[in-house]
Design a protein around this motif. Structure first.
Motif, PDB file in Angstrom:
ATOM      1  N   SER A 109       0.826  -1.176  -0.039  1.00  5.30           N
ATOM      2  CA  SER A 109       0.029  -0.063   0.130  1.00  5.30           C
ATOM      3  C   SER A 109       0.737   1.254  -0.118  1.00  5.30           C
ATOM      4  N   ALA A 110       0.580   2.142  -1.009  1.00  7.51           N
ATOM      5  CA  ALA A 110       1.382   3.387  -0.925  1.00  7.51           C
ATOM      6  C   ALA A 110       0.869   4.209   0.073  1.00  7.51           C
ATOM      7  N   ILE A 111      -0.304   3.921   0.471  1.00 12.94           N
ATOM      8  CA  ILE A 111      -0.903   5.010   1.584  1.00 12.94           C
ATOM      9  C   ILE A 111      -1.091   4.311   2.946  1.00 12.94           C
ATOM     10  N   PRO A 112      -0.532   4.690   3.992  1.00 16.16           N
ATOM     11  CA  PRO A 112      -0.907   4.116   5.223  1.00 16.16           C
ATOM     12  C   PRO A 112      -2.182   4.295   5.887  1.00 16.16           C
ATOM     13  N   PRO A 113      -2.559   3.534   6.872  1.00 17.80           N
ATOM     14  CA  PRO A 113      -3.768   3.430   7.619  1.00 17.80           C
ATOM     15  C   PRO A 113      -4.191   4.758   8.365  1.00 17.80           C
ATOM     16  N   LEU A 114      -4.441   5.866   7.624  1.00 17.63           N
ATOM     17  CA  LEU A 114      -4.164   7.166   8.395  1.00 17.63           C
ATOM     18  C   LEU A 114      -5.595   7.356   8.891  1.00 17.63           C
ATOM     19  N   THR A 115      -6.661   7.264   8.511  1.00 12.98           N
ATOM     20  CA  THR A 115      -7.913   7.390   9.163  1.00 12.98           C
ATOM     21  C   THR A 115      -8.898   6.067   8.914  1.00 12.98           C
ATOM     22  N   PRO A 116      -9.892   5.883   9.894  1.00 16.12           N
ATOM     23  CA  PRO A 116     -10.700   4.774   9.634  1.00 16.12           C
ATOM     24  C   PRO A 116     -11.801   4.889   8.316  1.00 16.12           C
ATOM     25  N   TYR A 117     -11.966   6.105   7.822  1.00 17.83           N
ATOM     26  CA  TYR A 117     -12.565   6.357   6.448  1.00 17.83           C
ATOM     27  C   TYR A 117     -11.627   5.883   5.033  1.00 17.83           C
ATOM     28  N   PHE A 118     -10.415   6.130   5.320  1.00 16.80           N
ATOM     29  CA  PHE A 118      -9.729   5.388   4.099  1.00 16.80           C
ATOM     30  C   PHE A 118      -9.853   3.964   3.969  1.00 16.80           C
ATOM     31  N   ARG A 124      -6.143  -1.061   1.128  1.00 13.91           N
ATOM     32  CA  ARG A 124      -4.992  -0.887   0.816  1.00 13.91           C
ATOM     33  C   ARG A 124      -4.917  -0.450  -0.858  1.00 13.91           C
ATOM     34  N   THR A 125      -3.601   0.243  -1.148  1.00  9.95           N
ATOM     35  CA  THR A 125      -3.699   0.849  -2.464  1.00  9.95           C
ATOM     36  C   THR A 125      -2.283   0.586  -2.871  1.00  9.95           C
ATOM     37  N   PRO A 126      -1.892  -0.375  -3.598  1.00  8.10           N
ATOM     38  CA  PRO A 126      -0.323  -0.661  -3.942  1.00  8.10           C
ATOM     39  C   PRO A 126      -0.142   0.531  -5.212  1.00  8.10           C
ATOM     40  N   LEU A 127       1.202   0.772  -5.281  1.00  8.00           N
ATOM     41  CA  LEU A 127       1.750   1.686  -6.133  1.00  8.00           C
ATOM     42  C   LEU A 127       2.364   0.689  -7.460  1.00  8.00           C
ATOM     43  N   LEU A 128       1.936   1.107  -8.504  1.00  5.44           N
ATOM     44  CA  LEU A 128       2.078   0.436  -9.630  1.00  5.44           C
ATOM     45  C   LEU A 128       3.234   1.270 -10.568  1.00  5.44           C
ATOM     46  N   PRO A 129       4.423   0.550 -10.723  1.00  6.14           N
ATOM     47  CA  PRO A 129       5.502   1.357 -11.290  1.00  6.14           C
ATOM     48  C   PRO A 129       5.153   2.148 -12.611  1.00  6.14           C
ATOM     49  N   ARG A 188       6.730  16.004   6.621  1.00  6.13           N
ATOM     50  CA  ARG A 188       7.601  15.143   7.581  1.00  6.13           C
ATOM     51  C   ARG A 188       7.400  14.875   8.731  1.00  6.13           C
ATOM     52  N   GLN A 189       6.480  15.197   9.181  1.00  4.18           N
ATOM     53  CA  GLN A 189       6.020  14.769  10.592  1.00  4.18           C
ATOM     54  C   GLN A 189       5.588  13.383  10.333  1.00  4.18           C
ATOM     55  N   GLU A 190       5.898  12.643  11.635  1.00 13.04           N
ATOM     56  CA  GLU A 190       5.493  11.194  11.645  1.00 13.04           C
ATOM     57  C   GLU A 190       3.959  10.868  12.260  1.00 13.04           C
ATOM     58  N   PRO A 191       3.170  10.644  11.447  1.00 13.82           N
ATOM     59  CA  PRO A 191       1.648  10.629  11.963  1.00 13.82           C
ATOM     60  C   PRO A 191       1.526   9.458  12.914  1.00 13.82           C
ATOM     61  N   ARG A 192       0.534   9.509  13.635  1.00 18.85           N
ATOM     62  CA  ARG A 192      -0.183   8.486  14.393  1.00 18.85           C
ATOM     63  C   ARG A 192      -1.317   7.732  13.230  1.00 18.85           C
ATOM     64  N   LEU A 193      -0.746   6.439  13.233  1.00 17.80           N
ATOM     65  CA  LEU A 193      -1.480   5.599  12.205  1.00 17.80           C
ATOM     66  C   LEU A 193      -2.602   4.634  13.112  1.00 17.80           C
ATOM     67  N   LEU A 194      -3.576   4.125  12.435  1.00 20.02           N
ATOM     68  CA  LEU A 194      -4.456   2.828  12.963  1.00 20.02           C
ATOM     69  C   LEU A 194      -3.380   1.910  13.023  1.00 20.02           C
ATOM     70  N   ASP A 195      -3.351   1.116  14.043  1.00 21.86           N
ATOM     71  CA  ASP A 195      -2.637  -0.233  14.015  1.00 21.86           C
ATOM     72  C   ASP A 195      -3.089  -1.383  13.307  1.00 21.86           C
ATOM     73  N   GLU A 196      -2.570  -2.264  13.180  1.00 24.11           N
ATOM     74  CA  GLU A 196      -3.001  -3.486  12.132  1.00 24.11           C
ATOM     75  C   GLU A 196      -4.197  -4.258  12.531  1.00 24.11           C
ATOM     76  N   GLY A 197      -4.548  -4.270  13.935  1.00 23.63           N
ATOM     77  CA  GLY A 197      -5.789  -4.748  14.373  1.00 23.63           C
ATOM     78  C   GLY A 197      -6.896  -3.790  14.233  1.00 23.63           C
ATOM     79  N   GLN A 198      -6.653  -2.613  14.300  1.00 25.05           N
ATOM     80  CA  GLN A 198      -7.983  -1.602  13.992  1.00 25.05           C
ATOM     81  C   GLN A 198      -8.168  -1.440  12.733  1.00 25.05           C
ATOM     82  N   ALA A 199      -7.185  -1.532  11.783  1.00 25.01           N
ATOM     83  CA  ALA A 199      -7.224  -1.348  10.350  1.00 25.01           C
ATOM     84  C   ALA A 199      -7.911  -2.666   9.774  1.00 25.01           C
ATOM     85  N   GLY A 200      -7.596  -3.838  10.445  1.00 20.89           N
ATOM     86  CA  GLY A 200      -8.008  -5.174   9.998  1.00 20.89           C
ATOM     87  C   GLY A 200      -9.356  -5.127  10.350  1.00 20.89           C
ATOM     88  N   THR A 201      -9.775  -4.908  11.396  1.00 25.97           N
ATOM     89  CA  THR A 201     -11.321  -4.937  11.855  1.00 25.97           C
ATOM     90  C   THR A 201     -12.123  -4.124  11.097  1.00 25.97           C
TER      91      THR A 201
END
Length: 214
Positions: A109-118, A124-129, A188-201
Motif C-alpha cells: 500500500s502506497a498509503i498508510p491506514p491514516l484514518t478509519p474512512y480510508f 490498501r492501495t498498491p503503487l504500480l511502477p 515530514r511529521q510522523e503521523p499516528r496511524l491505525l494499528d494493524e488490528g484496528q485497520a483489519g477490523t
C-alpha cells in the motif's frame, strides 16, 4: 428512469464539480454483464453525453461508440480480476497524483491506514511502477498482483479506484484524494496511524482489504 449511461454522466459531472478532473483528464467506466461502457478519449467529465460513450467487451475489444479512453486496459483489468467490480474511476486529482510521485508507504500500500474512512472506503492501495498512459503492460501487472485490493496509485500519474457500484468507486476516489491531502499536509511529521488490528477490523467489517489477507 436513469440507466448506466446516465449514471456515468452524472458521476463525471460530480467529480469534475469537486475539482478532481482538471481539463479533459480522467476516465470512468461501468460494467453491465459482459459489456463495459467507458468515457471516450479526450472526454470532458463535466459534460459527458450519455448517448456518446464507448462500449467494450471485458477483453477490451471496442464494439460500439466513439474511440475509448486510452486507459481502457486498466479498467478491463479490474473487471477481469474481480467479477464483483462494476465500476472503475481513474483521475488525475492533484493530491493523489502528488502522492504517486513519492515513495510508497509499504510494498502492498502506497498509503498508510491514516484514518478509519480510508480503510473503510478504499483499503490498501498498491503503487504500480511508472508506465506511459495506456500501456497494456501496466494493466497486466495490475491484473496479476497476487493480493486483493480495490484501488491503485499509478506512479507519477494518479489514482484508480474500483467498486461494486459506481457510487462506491466514486466515494473511494474522493476519500483517497482527501487522505492524500492529509498526508501531504503532515509533511515530514510522523503521523499516528491505525494499528494493524484496528485497520483489519474495519476492513473486514466494511468489505475492503488490509493487512495480510489474500
Amino acid at each position: 428512469m436513469s440507466g448506466p449511461r446516465e449514471e456515468l454522466a452524472a458521476a463525471g459531472a460530480h467529480l469534475a464539480g469537486l475539482g478532481l478532473s482538471p481539463g479533459a483528464s480522467g476516465n470512468l467506466s461501468i460494467r453491465e454483464d459482459d459489456r463495459v461502457l467507458i468515457t471516450p478519449t479526450g472526454a470532458d467529465l463535466a459534460a459527458l453525453d450519455p448517448e456518446d460513450l464507448s462500449e467494450l467487451d471485458v477483453t477490451g475489444r471496442h464494439v460500439a461508440g466513439p474511440r475509448p479512453s486510452k486507459e481502457f486496459p486498466l479498467h478491463t483489468a479490474f473487471y477481469r480480476r474481480d467479477l464483483e467490480t462494476r465500476a472503475v474511476v481513474h483521475l488525475h486529482s492533484r493530491q493523489a497524483t502528488a502522492l504517486s510521485c513519492l515513495p510508497p508507504w509499504s510494498e502492498r500500500s502506497a498509503i498508510p491506514p491514516l484514518t478509519p474512512y480510508f480503510v473503510m472506503r478504499v483499503g490498501r492501495t498498491p503503487l504500480l511502477p511508472y508506465a506511459e498512459p495506456g500501456d497494456p503492460g501496466q494493466a497486466g501487472r495490475l491484473e496479476e498482483l497476487a493480493f486483493a485490493f480495490r484501488a491503485v496509485l499509478l506512479q507519477n500519474h494518479g489514482p484508480v479506484t474500483a467498486g461494486a457500484s459506481l457510487q462506491a468507486a466514486v466515494d473511494a476516489a474522493v476519500e483517497l484524494e482527501e487522505t492524500a491531502a492529509l498526508l501531504l499536509l503532515l509533511g515530514r511529521q510522523e503521523p499516528r496511524l491505525l494499528d494493524e488490528g484496528q485497520a483489519g477490523t474495519l476492513a473486514r467489517r466494511y468489505g475492503t482489504h488490509w493487512g495480510t489477507d489474500g
